[in-house]
Design an enzyme around this catalytic site. Structure first.
Site, PDB file in Angstrom:
ATOM      1  N   ASP A   1      -9.878   1.989   3.005  1.00 26.70           N
ATOM      2  CA  ASP A   1      -9.438   2.452   1.679  1.00 26.70           C
ATOM      3  C   ASP A   1      -8.325   1.496   1.266  1.00 26.70           C
ATOM      4  O   ASP A   1      -7.217   1.538   1.814  1.00 26.70           O
ATOM      5  CB  ASP A   1      -8.919   3.900   1.791  1.00 26.70           C
ATOM      6  CG  ASP A   1      -8.220   4.371   0.517  1.00 26.70           C
ATOM      7  OD1 ASP A   1      -8.275   3.661  -0.507  1.00 26.70           O
ATOM      8  OD2 ASP A   1      -7.613   5.463   0.552  1.00 26.70           O
TER       9      ASP A   1
ATOM     10  N   LYS B   1      -3.515  -4.055  -6.623  1.00 31.64           N
ATOM     11  CA  LYS B   1      -4.843  -3.585  -7.013  1.00 31.64           C
ATOM     12  C   LYS B   1      -5.012  -3.544  -8.539  1.00 31.64           C
ATOM     13  O   LYS B   1      -6.109  -3.735  -9.055  1.00 31.64           O
ATOM     14  CB  LYS B   1      -5.043  -2.191  -6.416  1.00 31.64           C
ATOM     15  CG  LYS B   1      -6.444  -1.644  -6.537  1.00 31.64           C
ATOM     16  CD  LYS B   1      -6.548  -0.389  -5.702  1.00 31.64           C
ATOM     17  CE  LYS B   1      -7.865   0.314  -5.903  1.00 31.64           C
ATOM     18  NZ  LYS B   1      -7.954   1.512  -5.060  1.00 31.64           N
TER      19      LYS B   1
ATOM     20  N   ASP C   1      -8.440  12.971  -8.080  1.00 32.09           N
ATOM     21  CA  ASP C   1      -7.703  12.036  -7.214  1.00 32.09           C
ATOM     22  C   ASP C   1      -6.420  11.580  -7.901  1.00 32.09           C
ATOM     23  O   ASP C   1      -6.451  10.803  -8.852  1.00 32.09           O
ATOM     24  CB  ASP C   1      -8.629  10.839  -6.914  1.00 32.09           C
ATOM     25  CG  ASP C   1      -7.971   9.815  -5.990  1.00 32.09           C
ATOM     26  OD1 ASP C   1      -6.764   9.925  -5.723  1.00 32.09           O
ATOM     27  OD2 ASP C   1      -8.681   8.891  -5.543  1.00 32.09           O
TER      28      ASP C   1
END
Ligand code: AMP
Length: 580
Positions: free
Chosen positions: A9, A70, A169
């Protein structure tokens, strides 16, 4: 032996690596930590730092440290660290390389292949950049799977399910909600929505603002220009936020925060969960709007969703669980650590590709909700047995949660704490597992705060303690078998007792004591309503209302039910005309 493929992840804030070994899913630890902060830095001596060490230097040397890379993946840009420039792929590769070596250290052999998760909304360019990052790190990315798919796999590894699942999430810096369809072993994201600039960091910032305002008001101090003090406050805010997930109040204490005209300034400030929730409410509302957008995108409605899964550290915020429960009417799943369930899903996918057999993600959870009963509204009416959950079903064990409650009357000397197991909003439809009375409360007006803490361990031992917040007066009990499935007969008896209340022939169960209790409940509800409507009343009515409120409180204290009945009627009359 089949070749080991690791599951990664690669998160905005944190990253993890997991693997399936002998059918068991293992999130691999590095230095006793399963979570590697997604920070990369350059030390003074030119050494590359990854994870905690890089995170630690971030506030002091932001120009030597990179976080949240990211967000830049797939863009044709360079980021600078120290005196060099790097592509986002290269920085991500440094994190991947560290994860790879953590896995190799644990497994004792080299690793070449990985499954990496990416957000469902990632474009082709972002996915391509992630694949390249893997290659730079020396990893063949055998598959990239969507994060919500990975989360669903963690929950459904073993089941042959046909379900529609909502994956909510909320991490440190990003929010995604996805609607996922599970048809046997085909897991598909039907729709996704979110905000990649919303997360727990925003919640921290709200607490930071709250502290900064307090220091301005109390000490006439502006600390916003002092990075060191701000860094300390940011750390304290995040710690406070986490604590507020378990406790209804926290104390923000920082000694010698700074100096003003030679005098040291200490921070000492209480923050309640209720006040904190009002600080972050707009953010939570925004996430719920996104939930509805995602549902619309999947051409589904709330009633089509079978299960809600919580992913990301910030979903430990109780308000999120509560709002989703209200919205969907099902208790959200949180039994698999929300920080790790994307990584475990990646490992499950990796094992499937490698042809390994997989067990389910084993966690110890409570299959029941535990809580107490309070006076409150139920189906539009006031009752004295509304269920107030404290530990929710599907929570992983061990767990300790505290909630705050208030006394109802001025000068109330005792409170009765009844502990129930069950899910029904009406506590009487749940199973009563124990009760006790806390006596000797101080002589305080109504609203005296009593906290109730429930601590449940893996052996089903439930510790219950109730405490008067102002004085620390406390009473505790231990229930030894809280996780046992209480006898069906108990449930049957409870059902019969409730049904009897609606059965004319058995009305006598509603005895005099119940009747008096009922009068008190009615009066309390009326008092609350009167206080709320006081502003709208004319001066004359106001005077009468104040008078009646006092008489009602006295009658409750003296248990004078005759006066209680006449005074509540009079007050009800005034309120009736105010309502007109
Ligand atoms: P993630 O990006 O999924 O690792 O989530 C990290 C975020 O979760 C950070 O903002 C943390 O402060 C937050 N977090 C971790 N534990 C808790 C907790 N107990 N209550 C509220 N937020 C938490």
């Amino acid at each position: 032996m089949s070749e080991v493929i690791i599951g990664i992840d690669l998160g905005t804030t944190n990253s993890e690596v997991a693997v399936v070994q002998d059918g068991k899913i293992i999130v691999i630890e590095d230095n006793h930590q399963k979570i590697l902060p997604s920070f990369v830095g350059m030390s003074d001596s030119g050494e590359i730092l990854v994870g905690e060490a890089a995170k630690n230097q971030y506030t002091l040397y932001p120009e030597h440290t990179i976080k949240s890379i990211k967000r830049q993946m797939g863009q044709d840009i360079k980021v600078s660290m120290g005196d060099k420039e790097y592509s986002p792929q290269e920085i991500s590769a440094i994190i991947l390389k560290r994860l790879k070596s953590i896995a190799e250290n644990y497994l004792g052999h080299a690793v070449q292949k990985a499954v990496i998760t990416v957000p469902a909304y990632f474009s082709d360019a972002q996915r391509q950049a992630t694949r390249e990052a893997g290659e730079i790190a020396g990893l063949e990315v055998v598959r990239m799977i969507n994060e919500p798919t990975a989360a669903a796999l963690s929950y459904e590894a073993q089941q042959q399910a046909h379900k529609k699942v909502l994956v909510y999430d909320l991490g440190g810096g990003t929010f995604d909600v996805s609607v996922v369809s599970i048809e046997d072993d085909v897991v598909e994201v039907l729709a996704s929505h979110g905000n990649n600039q919303l997360g727990g960091d925003d919640f921290d910032n709200k607490i930071v603002e709250y502290i900064v305002e307090h220091l301005e008001d109390k000490h006439d101090l502006d600390i916003s220009e002092s990075p060191k003090v701000m860094a300390r406050i940011a750390r304290a805010a995040e710690k406070a936020k986490r604590a507020l997930s378990d406790d209804p109040f926290i104390k923000l204490e920082e000694e010698y925060l700074c100096e003003k005209e030679g005098t040291p300034i200490h921070l000492s400030l209480e923050l309640s969960r209720i006040d904190y929730e009002s600080l972050i409410e707009d953010y939570i509302d925004e996430t719920l709007e996104a939930v509805h957008i995602a549902l619309k995108g999947a051409e589904l409605t709330v009633s089509n969703i079978d299960e809600v899964l919580l992913v990301g550290g910030s979903t430990r915020t109780p308000m999120i669980n509560d709002r989703l429960y209200q919205e969907f009417g099902v208790e959200p799943h949180k039994e698999i650590n929300p920080d790790l369930c994307v990584a475990t899903g990646a490992a499950i996918q990796a094992a499937m590709i490698a042809g390994q057999s997989i067990g389910s993600v084993l966690v110890d959870i409570t299959p029941y909700t535990f809580g107490t009963s309070v006076v409150g509204e139920l189906n539009g009416e006031y009752c004295h047995d509304r269920f107030a959950p404290i530990i929710h079903k599907n929570s992983s064990l061990p767990i300790s949660k505290t909630e705050a409650f208030c006394t109802m009357f001025d000068g109330q000397k005792e409170v009765e704490v009844i502990i129930f197991q069950g899910e029904d909003p009406d506590a009487l439809n749940n199973i009563k597992i124990d009760e006790f009375i806390v006596e000797g409360l101080s002589d305080a007006p109504a609203g005296n705060v009593i906290t109730i803490q429930l601590t449940l361990d893996l052996n089903g031992i439930l510790q219950v303690s109730a405490q008067e917040k102002a004085t620390g007066l406390e009473k505790s009990i231990t229930i030894n078998n809280a996780l046992s499935d209480y006898e069906e007969t108990d449930l049957e008896q409870a059902k019969q007792r409730i049904n009897a209340l609606f059965n004319d022939d058995e009305k006598e169960v509603f005895d005099a004591e119940d009747e008096e209790h009922h009068e008190i409940i009615k009066a309390t509800a009326l008092l609350e309503k009167a206080k709320r409507q006081m502003e709208e009343a004319s001066d004359e009515d106001k005077e009468d209302m104040v008078d009646l409120i006092e008489q009602i409180n006295d009658a409750i204290k003296a248990e004078d039910f005759e006066t209680l009945s006449t005074t509540t009627e009079e007050l009800a009359d005034i309120l009736y005309y105010l309502d007109e």
